[in-house]
Write a protein that holds these residues in place. Structure first.
Motif, short mmCIF file in Angstrom:
data_model
loop_
_atom_site.label_atom_id
_atom_site.label_comp_id
_atom_site.label_asym_id
_atom_site.label_seq_id
_atom_site.Cartn_x
_atom_site.Cartn_y
_atom_site.Cartn_z
N VAL A 110 0.80 -1.22 0.00
CA VAL A 110 0.00 0.00 0.00
C VAL A 110 0.84 1.28 0.00
CG1 VAL A 110 -1.85 -1.19 1.23
CG2 VAL A 110 -0.28 0.26 2.52
N SER A 111 2.09 1.20 0.41
CA SER A 111 2.90 2.42 0.55
C SER A 111 3.14 3.12 -0.78
CB SER A 111 4.24 2.10 1.22
OG SER A 111 4.96 1.13 0.51
N HIS A 112 2.98 2.39 -1.89
CA HIS A 112 3.15 3.02 -3.21
C HIS A 112 2.07 4.07 -3.46
CE1 HIS A 112 -0.27 0.77 -4.88
NE2 HIS A 112 0.17 -0.25 -4.18
N GLY A 113 0.99 4.03 -2.69
CA GLY A 113 -0.08 4.99 -2.84
C GLY A 113 0.04 6.19 -1.90
N PHE A 114 1.19 6.30 -1.25
CA PHE A 114 1.46 7.40 -0.33
C PHE A 114 2.77 8.08 -0.70
CE2 PHE A 114 -1.33 4.56 1.87
CZ PHE A 114 -2.03 5.28 2.82
N ASP A 115 2.89 9.34 -0.31
CA ASP A 115 4.16 10.05 -0.42
C ASP A 115 4.70 10.28 0.97
OD1 ASP A 115 4.07 10.40 -3.26
OD2 ASP A 115 2.60 12.00 -2.98
N TRP A 169 3.00 10.00 6.26
CA TRP A 169 2.59 9.39 4.99
C TRP A 169 1.38 10.15 4.47
CZ3 TRP A 169 5.67 5.84 2.85
CH2 TRP A 169 6.56 5.14 3.68
N ARG A 170 1.54 10.79 3.31
CA ARG A 170 0.43 11.55 2.72
C ARG A 170 -0.19 10.75 1.58
NH1 ARG A 170 0.36 17.71 0.11
NH2 ARG A 170 -1.86 18.05 0.49
N PRO A 171 -1.48 10.41 1.70
CA PRO A 171 -2.13 9.62 0.65
C PRO A 171 -2.19 10.39 -0.66
CG PRO A 171 -3.45 9.66 2.68
CD PRO A 171 -2.39 10.70 2.83
N GLN A 172 -1.98 9.68 -1.76
CA GLN A 172 -2.10 10.31 -3.08
C GLN A 172 -3.56 10.47 -3.48
OE1 GLN A 172 0.24 7.65 -5.46
NE2 GLN A 172 2.16 8.19 -4.45
N THR A 173 -4.41 9.56 -3.01
CA THR A 173 -5.85 9.65 -3.21
C THR A 173 -6.54 9.22 -1.92
OG1 THR A 173 -5.97 7.40 -4.11
CG2 THR A 173 -5.77 9.20 -5.70
N MET A 174 -7.70 9.81 -1.65
CA MET A 174 -8.43 9.49 -0.43
C MET A 174 -9.60 8.55 -0.75
SD MET A 174 -6.73 11.14 1.86
CE MET A 174 -7.80 11.08 3.30
N VAL A 209 2.93 -0.13 18.74
CA VAL A 209 2.53 0.68 17.59
C VAL A 209 2.70 2.16 17.92
CG1 VAL A 209 0.59 1.38 16.12
CG2 VAL A 209 0.96 -1.04 16.65
N GLN A 210 3.42 2.87 17.05
CA GLN A 210 3.65 4.29 17.25
C GLN A 210 2.71 5.16 16.40
OE1 GLN A 210 5.59 4.07 20.16
NE2 GLN A 210 6.58 5.89 19.35
N THR A 211 2.51 4.81 15.16
CA THR A 211 1.64 5.59 14.29
C THR A 211 0.79 4.68 13.42
OG1 THR A 211 3.09 5.75 12.35
CG2 THR A 211 3.46 7.35 14.11
N VAL A 212 -0.40 5.17 13.09
CA VAL A 212 -1.29 4.50 12.15
C VAL A 212 -1.71 5.55 11.13
CG1 VAL A 212 -3.42 3.20 11.82
CG2 VAL A 212 -2.16 2.98 13.98
N SER A 213 -1.36 5.33 9.88
CA SER A 213 -1.68 6.27 8.81
C SER A 213 -2.56 5.58 7.79
CB SER A 213 -0.41 6.76 8.12
OG SER A 213 0.50 7.31 9.05
N GLY A 214 -3.45 6.33 7.16
CA GLY A 214 -4.33 5.72 6.18
C GLY A 214 -4.85 6.73 5.18
N ASN A 215 -5.52 6.23 4.15
CA ASN A 215 -6.07 7.10 3.12
C ASN A 215 -7.58 7.24 3.27
OD1 ASN A 215 -6.83 4.55 2.31
ND2 ASN A 215 -6.28 4.83 0.15
N TYR A 216 -8.06 7.11 4.50
CA TYR A 216 -9.50 7.18 4.75
C TYR A 216 -9.96 8.61 5.00
CZ TYR A 216 -7.89 7.32 9.61
OH TYR A 216 -7.25 7.65 10.78
N GLU A 217 -11.23 8.84 4.66
CA GLU A 217 -11.88 10.11 4.92
C GLU A 217 -13.29 9.80 5.40
OE1 GLU A 217 -10.93 14.24 2.83
OE2 GLU A 217 -12.05 12.84 1.56
N VAL A 218 -13.59 10.23 6.62
CA VAL A 218 -14.91 9.98 7.22
C VAL A 218 -15.58 11.33 7.40
CG1 VAL A 218 -16.18 8.95 9.13
CG2 VAL A 218 -13.99 7.96 8.42
N SER A 219 -16.77 11.47 6.87
CA SER A 219 -17.47 12.75 6.92
C SER A 219 -17.88 13.10 8.36
CB SER A 219 -18.71 12.72 6.04
OG SER A 219 -19.70 11.86 6.61
#
Length: 247
Positions: A129-134, A200-205, A229-239
Motif C-alpha cells: 500500500v505504501s506506493h499509494g502514499f508520499d 505518509w500523505r495519501p495520493q488519493t483518499m 505501535v507508534q503511528t497508524v496512517s491511512g487514506n480514509y476520509e470519514v465525513s
C-alpha cells in the motif's frame, strides 16, 4: 476526519482517560529515547529528537518525563528497539500503514496481524500500500496560530509545498528533506508547532461509508492500543455527519 494523523485524533475520540494518557506517554517516551540514542541528546542538533519532544509537549507530557526519556538513551540498560513498518487493508478498501518500535519483532508481527484479522482487515506484504502514499514532512498548527491567509503566507515564505487549513487547525506539508528547515522558519513567525514530523500523505483518499466507518475506527483504535505501535496512517476520509452518527 482524515487518515494521516497520529494517535491525536484517536485520543480525542476516546477521551483522555488516565490509562490512555499513560499509554500515550509511554509511546512518546520510547520515541524520545530511540531518537536520542540514534543521534545527539540535544534536540536543537537532532531533528528527530526535536520532533519527538514537540509531540510530547503537545500532549502536555511533563518536562521531567521528557528529560528522563532523553537521559535513558545514555544508560547501559536501555532496550534495543527496532523500527518496523506494516502495510495492510481495512474495511471499505482503506489502505493503512502501521509503524512500530519493538524489542520483539515476532510479538509485534503476531499482534498486528491478529488485530487486522479480528477487525475486518488483512495484513499485506511490504510495499502493498505504501506506493499509494508520499513520504513527506508535516508541520501541524492549532487554529489559534492564525487565520488561513497568515499561515499560508508564512508557509510559502518558509518554502513549504502545500497548506491545508480548517477550523481544527493547519497542516503544512514539505519535502521530507526540508522539514526541519521549514519548521524552524515557521516557528519564528507562528511559534512552536503542535507537531513537526515525517508522515505518509495519501495520493488519493477513500471516502468511507457509515457501514464501514465503525469497523475501520475499531481497527485503528485496536492498533493504537498496542504498546509497540507508534503511528497508524491511512487514506480514509470519514465525513462529519458519519462521525456524529458514530458518536
Amino acid at each position: 476526519m482524515a487518515g494521516h494523523s497520529k494517535f491525536k485524533n484517536i485520543m480525542h475520540r476516546k477521551g483522555a482517560q488516565d490509562k490512555k494518557r499513560s499509554a500515550m506517554f509511554s509511546k512518546l517516551s520510547r520515541e524520545i529515547t530511540v531518537a536520542a540514542k540514534m543521534g545527539t541528546p540535544d534536540p536543537d542538533m537532532n531533528p528527530r529528537l526535536r520532533a519527538a519532544v514537540i509531540a510530547a509537549k503537545a500532549q502536555s507530557m511533563p518536562k521531567d518525563n521528557i528529560q528522563r526519556a532523553i537521559d535513558k538513551a545514555s544508560g547501559g540498560d536501555v532496550e534495543n528497539y527496532e523500527e518496523i513498518r506494516y502495510e495492510g487493508f481495512g474495511p471499505g478498501g482503506v489502505s493503512l500503514i502501521v509503524e512500530a518500535l519493538t524489542d520483539n519483532r515476532n510479538r509485534t508481527a503476531t499482534n498486528v496481524r491478529t488485530i487486522f484479522s479480528k477487525n475486518g482487515g488483512n495484513l499485506g506484504a511490504s510495499g502493498s500500500v505504501s506506493h499509494g502514499f508520499d513520504r513527506m514532512g508535516l508541520i501541524e498548527y492549532a487554529a489559534k496560530a492564525g487565520d488561513a491567509e497568515k499561515v499560508f503566507e508564512a508557509a510559502l515564505e518558509a518554502g513549504a509545498e502545500d497548506v491545508q487549513s480548517s477550523e481544527d487547525g493547519h497542516e503544512v506539508w514539505t519535502a521530507q528533506d526540508t522539514l526541519h528547515e521549514v519548521a524552524k522558519a515557521l516557528e519564528a513567525v507562528l511559534g512552536e508547532p503542535e507537531a513537526a514530523k515525517l508522515a505518509w500523505r495519501p495520493q488519493t483518499m477513500v471516502s468511507v461509508a457509515e457501514g464501514d466507518a465503525g469497523s475501520l475506527l475499531k481497527l485503528i483504535d485496536a492498533l493504537d492500543d498496542d504498546d509497540d505501535v507508534q503511528t497508524v496512517s491511512g487514506n480514509y476520509e470519514v465525513s462529519d455527519e458519519v462521525m456524529e452518527k458514530l458518536g
